[in-house]
Design a protein around this motif. Structure first.
Motif, short mmCIF file in Angstrom:
data_model
loop_
_atom_site.label_atom_id
_atom_site.label_comp_id
_atom_site.label_asym_id
_atom_site.label_seq_id
_atom_site.Cartn_x
_atom_site.Cartn_y
_atom_site.Cartn_z
N VAL A 207 -0.22 9.42 6.75
CA VAL A 207 0.44 8.76 5.62
C VAL A 207 -0.61 8.22 4.65
O VAL A 207 -0.49 8.37 3.43
CB VAL A 207 1.36 7.63 6.10
CG1 VAL A 207 1.91 6.84 4.91
CG2 VAL A 207 2.52 8.19 6.93
N ALA A 208 -1.66 7.59 5.17
CA ALA A 208 -2.72 7.05 4.31
C ALA A 208 -3.40 8.17 3.53
O ALA A 208 -3.69 8.03 2.33
CB ALA A 208 -3.74 6.30 5.15
N GLU A 209 -3.64 9.29 4.19
CA GLU A 209 -4.29 10.43 3.53
C GLU A 209 -3.43 10.98 2.40
O GLU A 209 -3.91 11.22 1.28
CB GLU A 209 -4.57 11.52 4.56
CG GLU A 209 -5.21 12.77 4.02
CD GLU A 209 -5.38 13.85 5.07
OE1 GLU A 209 -5.89 14.94 4.72
OE2 GLU A 209 -4.99 13.63 6.24
N VAL A 210 -2.15 11.18 2.67
CA VAL A 210 -1.24 11.75 1.68
C VAL A 210 -1.02 10.80 0.50
O VAL A 210 -0.96 11.22 -0.65
CB VAL A 210 0.10 12.12 2.35
CG1 VAL A 210 1.16 12.45 1.31
CG2 VAL A 210 -0.09 13.29 3.30
N SER A 211 -0.89 9.51 0.81
CA SER A 211 -0.59 8.54 -0.25
C SER A 211 -1.74 8.40 -1.25
O SER A 211 -1.55 7.86 -2.35
CB SER A 211 -0.25 7.18 0.34
OG SER A 211 -1.34 6.65 1.06
N ARG A 242 -3.81 -0.87 4.04
CA ARG A 242 -3.88 0.51 3.57
C ARG A 242 -2.51 1.08 3.19
O ARG A 242 -2.37 2.28 3.02
CB ARG A 242 -4.50 1.40 4.66
CG ARG A 242 -5.95 1.07 5.00
CD ARG A 242 -6.57 2.21 5.80
NE ARG A 242 -5.90 2.40 7.09
CZ ARG A 242 -5.83 3.58 7.73
NH1 ARG A 242 -6.33 4.67 7.16
NH2 ARG A 242 -5.24 3.65 8.91
N LEU A 243 -1.51 0.22 3.05
CA LEU A 243 -0.18 0.69 2.68
C LEU A 243 -0.11 0.80 1.16
O LEU A 243 -0.05 -0.20 0.45
CB LEU A 243 0.89 -0.26 3.20
CG LEU A 243 2.35 0.16 3.00
CD1 LEU A 243 2.63 1.50 3.67
CD2 LEU A 243 3.30 -0.91 3.53
N ALA A 244 -0.12 2.01 0.65
CA ALA A 244 -0.18 2.24 -0.80
C ALA A 244 1.14 1.89 -1.48
O ALA A 244 2.21 1.91 -0.86
CB ALA A 244 -0.54 3.70 -1.07
N ALA A 245 1.06 1.60 -2.77
CA ALA A 245 2.24 1.19 -3.54
C ALA A 245 3.24 2.33 -3.74
O ALA A 245 4.40 2.07 -4.06
CB ALA A 245 1.80 0.64 -4.90
N ASN A 246 2.80 3.58 -3.56
CA ASN A 246 3.71 4.71 -3.78
C ASN A 246 4.47 5.13 -2.53
O ASN A 246 5.17 6.13 -2.53
CB ASN A 246 2.95 5.91 -4.36
CG ASN A 246 1.88 6.43 -3.40
OD1 ASN A 246 1.50 5.76 -2.45
ND2 ASN A 246 1.38 7.63 -3.68
N VAL A 247 4.36 4.35 -1.45
CA VAL A 247 5.02 4.69 -0.19
C VAL A 247 6.37 3.97 -0.08
O VAL A 247 6.46 2.77 -0.34
CB VAL A 247 4.14 4.33 1.02
CG1 VAL A 247 4.85 4.66 2.32
CG2 VAL A 247 2.81 5.08 0.95
#
Length: 389
Positions: A207-211, A242-247
């Motif tokens: 998820v971190a990689e894709v985001s 590491r939780l991106a804003a686009n998730v």
């Protein structure tokens, strides 16, 4: 709109291609019903197993690439049990829920999924009883014709044969499958087994990689047992910053309390609390017509994991009685597994929950549900004996 969808299945040993075929078949049906275009699309990122899709809705084009985050190998490994081992699971699982008091607390929320959990226990016990009775009759007849010392092995052999025949019929009955499912959740008192812990860490990394790849939205979807796995995947990222804003997170037909109400499910309760505190877009969709899910139960609130200041998912009902025609409801009556997958399928009287618009349409999850509040039947009373650590 360019969206990346990361789908986490429930307890399912089947290969991930079934989800691609389900999407294509049901998506075509939904597009025809709702009047938008849906077509396959080649994936740019071919990591893992997935597919691409494109929609045109009222002249607006959107693209999506799907990837299934696979843990079916772990599921399949947990199902390879002998008949005797499965009955051992029955005893341990029943004790895990009854001995901890979780069963009675779960009953106060929703009886449907608890009865579904009791189904394999009742059926397996009935099968054992039928095997014993068949063996006893065969042994008695043999003893009458020959002698008791020949009757005993005949009785044992017949009992074993009856149990094996029941096992062969499980593709229709699903008693063994469901027993393995609930046993997997209940093992270690609700603590994640090491193999699943490792897979959750891998999913978090993915998820971190894709985001970080510039998608307009990265939509993580957890269905059934996959819902609490998705929570743990994203909560780990939130704790690490590491939780991106686009998730965004969409949970469907969740069974979170079956895990979070167990005494050693501290990691899951911590994750529910942490993810709710993160305030990310999270929509939870269930339906009272789905007896296999904890319909309209807020997974954070009922698990006593609400952070200070509140937080948690927007709880929405798929409302099968309104979004499925009477003819469709009759066709699905008694098909409990099919109803549990209805969230991923076409509705002939669609409402706001349109799986194909949510995953491949032009609106982000938060935008689509921006004007919605919780469904009126939402259950938020804290029923868990344990809280978050």
């Amino acid at each position: 709109m360019r969206r990346r969808v990361l789908y986490i299945p429930g307890y399912d040993p089947m290969p991930p291609r079934r989800y691609r075929e389900l999407f294509r078949r049901e998506g075509a049906a939904q597009a025809a019903i709702s009047g938008y275009a849906l077509a396959p699309l080649k994936r740019r990122d071919e990591t893992g197993f997935g597919w691409g899709a494109m929609t045109v809705t009222e002249g607006e084009r959107a693209e999506a690439e799907f990837e299934v985050l696979v843990w079916s190998d772990i599921v399949a490994g947990s199902m390879g049990r002998s008949i005797a081992a499965t009955y051992g699971q029955l005893v341990r699982t029943a004790w895990a829920y009854i001995g901890s008091g979780a069963l009675w607390r779960l009953m106060r929320l929703r009886r449907g999924p608890v009865l579904a959990a009791l189904y394999p226990i009742v059926v397996l016990l009935a099968q054992a009883l039928s095997a014993v009775l068949a063996g006893a009759v065969a042994g008695w007849l043999t003893a009458g014709l020959a002698s008791w010392w020949l009757g005993l092995p005949v009785a044992a052999a017949v009992a074993v044969l009856v149990l094996r025949q029941w096992r062969r019929l499980d593709g229709r009955i699903f008693a063994y499958y469901l027993m393995h499912d609930y046993a997997f959740t209940a093992q270690n008192g609700g603590a994640y087994p090491p193999a699943l812990d490792e897979r959750i860490a891998e999913f978090s990394g993915r998820v971190a990689e894709v985001s970080a790849q510039g998608w307009d939205e990265v939509l993580v979807i957890g269905h059934s047992s996959g819902a609490y796995i998705a929570v743990s995947v994203l909560a780990g990222l939130a704790r690490e910053g590491r939780l991106a804003a686009n998730v965004s997170l969409l949970t469907l037909g969740h069974v979170v309390p079956m895990a979070s109400f167990l005494p050693r499910a501290d990691a899951l309760r911590r994750d529910l609390h942490n993810l709710a505190a993160a305030g990310m877009p999270w929509v939870d969709v269930t339906a009272p017509g789905d007896a296999c899910s904890f319909a309209l139960c807020d997974p954070v609130a009922v698990s006593r994991c609400v952070p200070e200041g509140g937080g948690g998912p927007l709880v929405i009902s798929a409302a099968f009685t309104h979004t499925l025609s009477p003819e469709k409801q009759r066709a699905l009556r008694g098909r409990w597994f099919r109803l549990h997958f209805q969230y991923l399928c076409a509705f002939d009287r669609p409402g706001l929950h349109d799986y194909f618009q949510i995953t491949a349409g032009p609106q982000r999850l938060a935008e689509r549900f921006a004007t919605r509040g919780h469904s009126p039947g939402r259950i938020a009373r804290p029923a868990n004996r344990w809280s978050h650590p």
